[in-house]
Enzyme design. Sequence first.
Site, PDB file in Angstrom:
ATOM      1  N   GLU A 127       3.197  11.773   6.916  1.00 24.84           N
ATOM      2  CA  GLU A 127       4.554  12.237   7.204  1.00 24.84           C
ATOM      3  C   GLU A 127       5.616  11.375   6.519  1.00 24.84           C
ATOM      4  OE1 GLU A 127       4.738  12.430  11.485  1.00 24.84           O
ATOM      5  OE2 GLU A 127       3.673  14.333  11.523  1.00 24.84           O
ATOM      6  N   GLU A 272      -2.434  18.286  12.726  1.00 23.94           N
ATOM      7  CA  GLU A 272      -2.258  17.836  14.110  1.00 23.94           C
ATOM      8  C   GLU A 272      -1.531  18.919  14.896  1.00 23.94           C
ATOM      9  OE1 GLU A 272      -0.275  14.060  14.381  1.00 23.94           O
ATOM     10  OE2 GLU A 272      -1.452  13.185  12.760  1.00 23.94           O
TER      11      GLU A 272
END
Length: 450
Positions: A127, A272
């Site tokens: 990220e 996720e």
Amino acid sequence: MGLLGMKYGLAVTGVVLFFMVNTVQSIGANWGTQATHPLHPSIVVKLLKDNGIQKVKLFDAEATVLNALSGSGIEVMVGFQMICCPLWLTVWMLLRDGWRGMSLHMSHLIVLISDFPFTRYVAVGNEPFLSTYNGTFQATTLPALQNIQAALIKAGLGNRVKVTVPLNADVYQSSTEQPSTGDFRANIHDLMVQIVSFLSLNGAPFTVNIYPFISLYNDPNFPVDYAFFDGYSSPIVDNGRTYTNVFDANYDTLVWALQKNGFGNMTVIVGEIGWPTDGDRNANIGYAQRFNQGFMSHMNAGTPMRPGPIDAYLFSLIDEDAKSIQPGNFERHWGIFNYDGTPKYNLSLGSSNSRGLVPASNVHYLPRRWCVLSPSASLEDPQVALSVSYACARADCTSLGYGTSCGNLDARGNFICIQQLLPNIQPAGECLQVSKPIGDHNHRPVRWNV
């Protein structure tokens, strides 16, 4: 971003390897190890197999974990953190010497590649483009992808190992609630197109983390039912496509962003997805069961823009009580299993475990001991606050906030709850009864009960 959910967190500079040993589409699980009392890896591997989980995502290349997975038949996605040296130096070493010329720190990767001949992907970082990072990693991510791919080619692995980068859902946005208005975030649009073009050229997937829970966490006015999969009274209609949950809308916003920029057929992996069970008023067992079971029932149907099975990894397998709580107290409570491998709630992961989650077996427990507030201690004493601070500095107190599992306890009960969560109090001498005023900082106002 309207009703589209996204997650924030900590960027981790590192690489992740995906190991594919079969092509069966099934739910995966993230297996983190930031726990004060982790289960033995062999127990966790059996837990995975007993519950029909055929692929797992790791965050570290721990030898004991990887050895336990070896020969298990479970697909593995393993994280490798660049702890020994900066990313640019590691990449330079790879280019200069290849995999087998790397330092001892890279030996795990060599073993992994040897043991898993179907290695498919290397995922760089985690990220990196979160808006909260103010562009810190924008200049380095694409060069890292390019250099690591070049290193893989030099090592003779380029034909079967590709690079990718796990991205947060905030790399794309929608100007309305309709996914069709979505595109990559304006301040990184050109960079995202370059990255997606590179991934596409190398046959690599787009990896994204999607968290509807964060929509509720960030916005108290977010419609609760829209975060789940069992119906929403005010669905969003977009060019004839109906959206009754935020996951579909979020996922299809990405699909539209890819399509608008010439990559409409690109493979997408949900790295996720999940729901925590504590640490926030919206993090509870009921909501977690509702969301995860809803996703399991929904994932094979796909989204309006992408019908068909979704490649995804639940976040997460087991609670991690040593994780950073910078994003929120809920960070330590994402597991579908408690720290000891007992199921938190009933959850069917598919035909192989239609009867619900199977608990871990052969778990060995420490003696049943806990601490309580000394009868001689007064809650009015100002030193109680110091004792609580002392305990919470050494324990997981994330269950004590507003709306959490211990949130309804009184002051004495809260103190007991804190002491029960202390991870390192096992020797009896560590927990002493105080027979004098608790202002003595050499003792804590607690005692053992067995």
